[in-house]
Design a protein around this motif. Structure first.
Motif, PDB file in Angstrom:
ATOM      1  N   PHE A  56      36.518 -13.915 -32.507  1.00 57.25           N
ATOM      2  CA  PHE A  56      35.821 -14.301 -33.732  1.00 57.25           C
ATOM      3  C   PHE A  56      36.117 -15.756 -34.073  1.00 57.25           C
ATOM      4  N   VAL A  57      37.392 -16.154 -33.924  1.00 55.24           N
ATOM      5  CA  VAL A  57      37.766 -17.544 -34.191  1.00 55.24           C
ATOM      6  C   VAL A  57      37.082 -18.476 -33.190  1.00 55.24           C
ATOM      7  N   ARG A  58      37.072 -18.073 -31.927  1.00 58.44           N
ATOM      8  CA  ARG A  58      36.416 -18.902 -30.902  1.00 58.44           C
ATOM      9  C   ARG A  58      34.934 -19.091 -31.205  1.00 58.44           C
ATOM     10  N   LEU A  59      34.260 -18.011 -31.608  1.00 61.40           N
ATOM     11  CA  LEU A  59      32.840 -18.108 -31.940  1.00 61.40           C
ATOM     12  C   LEU A  59      32.619 -19.004 -33.151  1.00 61.40           C
ATOM     13  N   TRP A  60      33.503 -18.884 -34.136  1.00 59.66           N
ATOM     14  CA  TRP A  60      33.397 -19.724 -35.336  1.00 59.66           C
ATOM     15  C   TRP A  60      33.540 -21.200 -34.978  1.00 59.66           C
ATOM     16  N   LEU A  61      34.415 -21.490 -34.022  1.00 64.16           N
ATOM     17  CA  LEU A  61      34.626 -22.872 -33.581  1.00 64.16           C
ATOM     18  C   LEU A  61      33.567 -23.328 -32.584  1.00 64.16           C
ATOM     19  N   ASP A  62      32.758 -22.364 -32.112  1.00 61.07           N
ATOM     20  CA  ASP A  62      31.705 -22.644 -31.133  1.00 61.07           C
ATOM     21  C   ASP A  62      32.271 -23.261 -29.849  1.00 61.07           C
ATOM     22  N   VAL A  63      33.339 -22.613 -29.348  1.00 64.86           N
ATOM     23  CA  VAL A  63      33.989 -23.067 -28.120  1.00 64.86           C
ATOM     24  C   VAL A  63      33.681 -22.064 -27.010  1.00 64.86           C
TER      25      VAL A  63
END
Length: 309
Positions: free
Chosen positions: A292-299
């Motif tokens: 979820f954090v990765r998606l939020w950061l768009d990485v």
């Protein structure tokens, strides 16, 4: 001290200071329980857990000292991939072999009178082994992708993660979770149950998670073969990212198999399969949170190859 280093030190002091102040504020609103609370499991009602945690507490300074000598004396400069495997594998053995070779945990554990598969220490080691494997095999790639971390020492690798780290994680996490158990137990036993204690319990989990992640990042910062593209970000944001592991695992492990020494008849004992499933469940929750954090950061997530070398 450079300006960048000063800024990070200032930021970390502010973060940790705020956490400490928040915990202290919530403690001031608690209603104390009779007895003042305990850090270790009760010797009468939870002797198996108590023996396991005491064993871990006695061994933890030994592996910490060993790692400290290796880093302080730069011994890693002459390590080969086999040396890393032998050192990390060897330091994990006192935990992994304890249920087999010393079921009493040197503290009169009732495990000594149980079958191997029914021992608390067996299940605790299995829980942490599964969790450590998942963490290395999957979560490490989030550090590679999000924090641009890399391991550059010579190593045998599985899914582009040094195999020695699978073993190192086991003794790191064994110590972390025993010490977190002590803190959470103190909260649970020192104050009367209710919403305020639940809120304090949750805040302590969050603060412990961040502090544990930050201290590990700080203490291995002098090891040159674990590097970040931006080490300052690794201290601040990276500690929060790593702390996601423990936000889930600290409370789950704390409550795991709490009734093993109960004198009451239980409908079902915790089996090795239950242990495996519990650890996998916690692992999936952590994986989802990291993603979820990765998606939020768009990485984008890049996972290494499957070769073992």
């Amino acid at each position: 001290m450079s300006a960048g280093t000063y800024d990070v030190a200032h930021s970390m002091a502010a973060v940790l200071g705020t956490m400490l102040a928040s915990v202290a504020a919530l403690i001031s609103f608690q209603s104390p329980a009779p007895g003042g609370g305990i850090w270790l499991p009760d010797a009468v009602t939870q002797p198996s857990k108590r023996a396991y945690e005491l064993y871990a507490m006695h061994y933890s300074p030994l592996w910490i000292f060993s790692f400290g000598v290796i880093v302080a004396c730069n011994l890693y400069e002459v390590f080969t991939k086999w040396t890393y495997l032998v050192v990390c594998g060897g330091l994990s053995l006192p935990f992994l072999l304890q249920p087999f070779l010393c079921p009493s945990a040197m503290h009169d554990s009732p495990d000594a009178g149980r079958l191997w598969a029914a021992r608390y220490s067996t299940k605790a080691n299995l829980w942490l082994s599964v969790y450590s494997f998942i963490g290395n095999y999957w979560y490490t790639h989030y550090f590679y992708s999000v924090l641009k971390a890399q391991y550059s020492m010579p190593a045998h690798r599985l899914n582009n993660v040094p195999i020695a780290l699978y073993f190192a994680t086991h003794f790191y996490f064994s110590s972390y979770h025993v010490f977190s158990n002590c803190c959470l137990r103190k909260v649970e036993t020192a104050y009367l149950p209710g919403f305020r204690r639940n809120l304090l319990f949750a805040l302590v989990v969050i603060c412990l998670s961040y502090f544990t992640a930050f201290m590990e990042t700080l203490t291995i910062s002098s090891f040159p073969y674990y590097s970040f593209e931006d080490r300052d970000m690794a201290y601040t944001f990276g500690s929060a990212f790593y702390g996601i592991y423990f936000i889930v695992s600290f409370p789950v492990f704390y409550f795991f198999d709490n009734d093993i020494d109960s004198k009451q008849v239980r409908l079902k004992n915790v089996t090795l399969w239950d242990t495996f499933s519990s650890s996998c469940g916690a692992g999936m929750m952590i994986l989802c949170l990291l993603d979820f954090v990765r998606l939020w950061l768009d990485v984008p997530l890049i996972v290494g190859d499957s070769k073992m070398t």
